[in-house]
Design a protein around this motif. Structure first.
Motif, PDB file in Angstrom:
ATOM      1  N   ASN A 226      -8.988   8.089   6.120  1.00 54.03           N
ATOM      2  CA  ASN A 226      -8.667   7.396   7.750  1.00 54.03           C
ATOM      3  C   ASN A 226      -7.478   6.402   6.572  1.00 54.03           C
ATOM      4  N   ILE A 227      -7.643   6.029   5.151  1.00 56.03           N
ATOM      5  CA  ILE A 227      -7.067   4.934   4.103  1.00 56.03           C
ATOM      6  C   ILE A 227      -6.668   6.517   3.279  1.00 56.03           C
ATOM      7  N   SER A 228      -6.559   7.408   3.114  1.00 57.01           N
ATOM      8  CA  SER A 228      -5.855   7.758   1.752  1.00 57.01           C
ATOM      9  C   SER A 228      -5.101   9.007   2.457  1.00 57.01           C
ATOM     10  N   ASP A 229      -5.198   9.448   4.214  1.00 58.62           N
ATOM     11  CA  ASP A 229      -4.186  10.657   4.428  1.00 58.62           C
ATOM     12  C   ASP A 229      -5.037  11.723   3.564  1.00 58.62           C
TER      13      ASP A 229
ATOM     14  N   PRO B  30       0.973  -1.062   0.160  1.00 52.54           N
ATOM     15  CA  PRO B  30      -0.063  -0.289  -0.350  1.00 52.54           C
ATOM     16  C   PRO B  30       0.753   0.974   0.072  1.00 52.54           C
ATOM     17  N   MET B  31       1.054   1.991  -1.083  1.00 51.60           N
ATOM     18  CA  MET B  31       1.434   2.835  -1.340  1.00 51.60           C
ATOM     19  C   MET B  31       1.179   4.222  -0.774  1.00 51.60           C
ATOM     20  N   HIS B  32       1.743   5.909  -0.444  1.00 58.24           N
ATOM     21  CA  HIS B  32       1.384   7.135  -0.600  1.00 58.24           C
ATOM     22  C   HIS B  32       1.850   8.010  -1.327  1.00 58.24           C
TER      23      HIS B  32
ATOM     24  N   ILE C 116      -6.027   2.168  -8.253  1.00 56.46           N
ATOM     25  CA  ILE C 116      -6.609   2.775  -6.886  1.00 56.46           C
ATOM     26  C   ILE C 116      -7.306   2.000  -5.807  1.00 56.46           C
ATOM     27  N   ASN C 117      -7.219   2.252  -4.936  1.00 57.40           N
ATOM     28  CA  ASN C 117      -7.621   1.971  -3.580  1.00 57.40           C
ATOM     29  C   ASN C 117      -8.577   1.932  -3.058  1.00 57.40           C
TER      30      ASN C 117
ATOM     31  N   HIS D 279      -2.727   3.556  -2.227  1.00 59.48           N
ATOM     32  CA  HIS D 279      -3.459   3.306  -1.595  1.00 59.48           C
ATOM     33  C   HIS D 279      -3.980   4.608  -1.185  1.00 59.48           C
ATOM     34  N   ALA D 280      -3.011   5.490  -0.965  1.00 56.92           N
ATOM     35  CA  ALA D 280      -3.256   6.847  -0.669  1.00 56.92           C
ATOM     36  C   ALA D 280      -2.681   7.534  -2.105  1.00 56.92           C
ATOM     37  N   ALA D 281      -4.255   7.736  -2.975  1.00 59.36           N
ATOM     38  CA  ALA D 281      -4.441   8.197  -3.572  1.00 59.36           C
ATOM     39  C   ALA D 281      -4.020  10.271  -3.622  1.00 59.36           C
TER      40      ALA D 281
END
Length: 462
Positions: free
Chosen positions: A227-230, A138-140, A270-271, A216-218
């Motif tokens: 919470n999941i995408s910052d 899961p990438m930012h 895209i998560n 994960h954080a698009a």
């Protein structure tokens, strides 16, 4: 001709994983490459409803471990017991440290150490020893920015108040647009995101594992769940073209660097889009753009489509609506489904997190389906869930590998000691406790999740 970046990446192979260039005619044909064209005994491709090894045409079920909280800190993973005013996003975690007297440089150093220690080769060795054949990363997106570009984003987190935050966010959006227009985004292999992927590929090659790249954080945030995408504000990915442009540019750069890398199983584009402004049509527009960009770039990796409703609803996203539509995989995220409900159809056939809808969608559209996240439940639930998926030939990815708690939880490894939310005073303790040797094995969870896994390395490239 491959770029220098691609050639560097393509050299990171497992012994026996021979790589040859993708033939130009494969790029131009609009069709999935043959095994000879792909030229790698490890390359995976779609064949009807299955994922297969391109060389042998043998099906491969990807049984995967999610590396959650490594590159994107989700609030509930940092303090599952909760606390008054607990940060729920990574940027709020940074703001807490800043408000407690830490400088921006000290906070950046903390996060660098977090990334250096949360997942190491020892963790990947252990995951492989349990029988998993892949990991999901899961990438930012911010990790593909330069340090100075990331500082502009951080300025939004460190704003004095909501009004100041809004103004700084507008300035950040304009900066992104300027960087995009002047081709100053995601260039160079020395960016943190690329270094992490390269390091992970090296560890996974040594262990005969595949890697799944998950955005994960698009940019802008892909829904209302911060919470999941910052994200700073909900749904900005869908509301402002600059964030879609940046997302497209990021995948283009990732593709250029890794399109010849057979150890990457596929891209999870895209998560978990959720509560999307514009719904399925808005998601479709961006997914189609990403598919076009990647295929025009000569990238033959499989592509994971995620729908609305946290990656479960595919209204307006069926395979026949996308072009080219070879090499697509469809996703579901399965959490807290009553076992008996798995055999009761959801009224919407495009809502596919229940097992019956998942298998019928696969059969109706002749596409592979894969459960990109599942877990966060009792061990009995985990066992019956994995049994069902295995019986139906559906791959799955356990969420997640490590998380905080004082009791055994649904992760494989439990982090003890102070929580990050305990503040700046315990930052050094936190960095020590996340190391592999200091984590606590959740043995009952491990038994529930791994009991049906094949022997380590037995299903890869054979």
């Amino acid at each position: 001709m491959f770029s220098a970046a691609v050639l560097v990446s393509a050299s990171i192979f497992l012994a026996g994983c021979k790589q040859e260039p993708v033939l130009p005619e494969a790029e131009a044909s609009g069709k999935s490459p043959s095994a000879n064209q792909a030229g790698a005994v490890c390359w995976l491709e779609v064949k009807g409803k299955q994922i297969v090894n391109a060389s042998t045409q043998r099906p491969l079920i990807l049984r995967t471990m999610n590396l959650g909280a490594w590159l994107v800190q989700e609030g509930y993973l940092l303090n599952p017991q909760g606390c008054s005013g607990c940060p729920s996003t990574q940027w709020q975690m940074k703001r807490q440290y800043r408000n407690q007297g830490k400088t921006e440089a000290e906070i950046e150093a903390f996060y660098q150490s977090w990334r250096d220690n949360f997942i190491t080769k020892a963790d990947i060795d252990y995951i492989a020893s349990l029988g998993f054949n892949s990991v999901r990363l899961p990438m930012h997106y911010e990790l593909f920015l330069t340090a100075s570009q990331r500082a502009v984003r951080n300025s939004v987190a460190y704003a004095a108040n909501d009004t100041d935050r809004g103004n700084k966010h507008d300035a950040y959006k304009q900066s992104l647009q300027n960087w995009y227009n002047s081709n100053q985004l995601f260039n160079g292999g020395d960016l943190e995101g690329f270094k992490i992927i390269d390091r992970l590929l090296s560890w996974c090659n040594a262990n005969n594992l595949y890697v799944i790249l998950d955005l994960h954080a698009a940019p802008g945030g892909q829904g209302s769940d911060g919470n999941i995408s910052d994200m700073f504000y909900a749904n900005n990915l869908w509301q402002f073209p600059v964030f879609q442009n940046v997302t497209n540019r990021l995948w283009e750069r990732i593709s250029t660097r890794y399109k010849a890398e057979p150890r990457i199983a596929f891209y999870d584009l895209i998560n978990e889009p959720n509560n999307v402004t514009g719904g399925g049509p808005a998601i479709h527009s961006l997914m189609q753009r990403l598919i076009t960009t990647l295929r025009n770039n000569g990238d033959n990796h499989m592509l994971m489509i995620e729908g609305n409703g946290w990656g479960n609803n595919y209204d307006y996203l069926e395979p026949y609506t996308l072009s080219p539509n070879w090499g697509l995989i469809y996703n579901a995220h399965r959490y807290w489904i009553n076992p008996s409900d798995d055999y009761v159809r959801d009224g919407n056939p495009n809502q596919i997190n229940r097992l019956i809808n998942l298998t019928e969608f696969r059969d109706r559209h002749n596409v592979p389906v894969w459960v990109g996240e599942t877990g966060e439940n009792t061990n009995d639930w985990l066992r019956q869930n994995i049994t069902k998926l295995n019986q139906n030939g559906i791959g799955w990815a356990h969420w997640t590998y490590k998380r905080y708690d004082v009791y055994e939880n649904s992760a494989l490894m439990r982090i003890g000691g102070n929580y990050p939310t305990d503040g700046a005073a315990v930052m050094s303790t936190v960095l020590n406790q996340i190391k592999f040797q200091n984590c606590i094995k959740n043995n009952n969870t491990i038994a529930a999740v791994t009991s049906t896994l094949p022997s380590p390395g037995s299903t890869i490239c054979k």
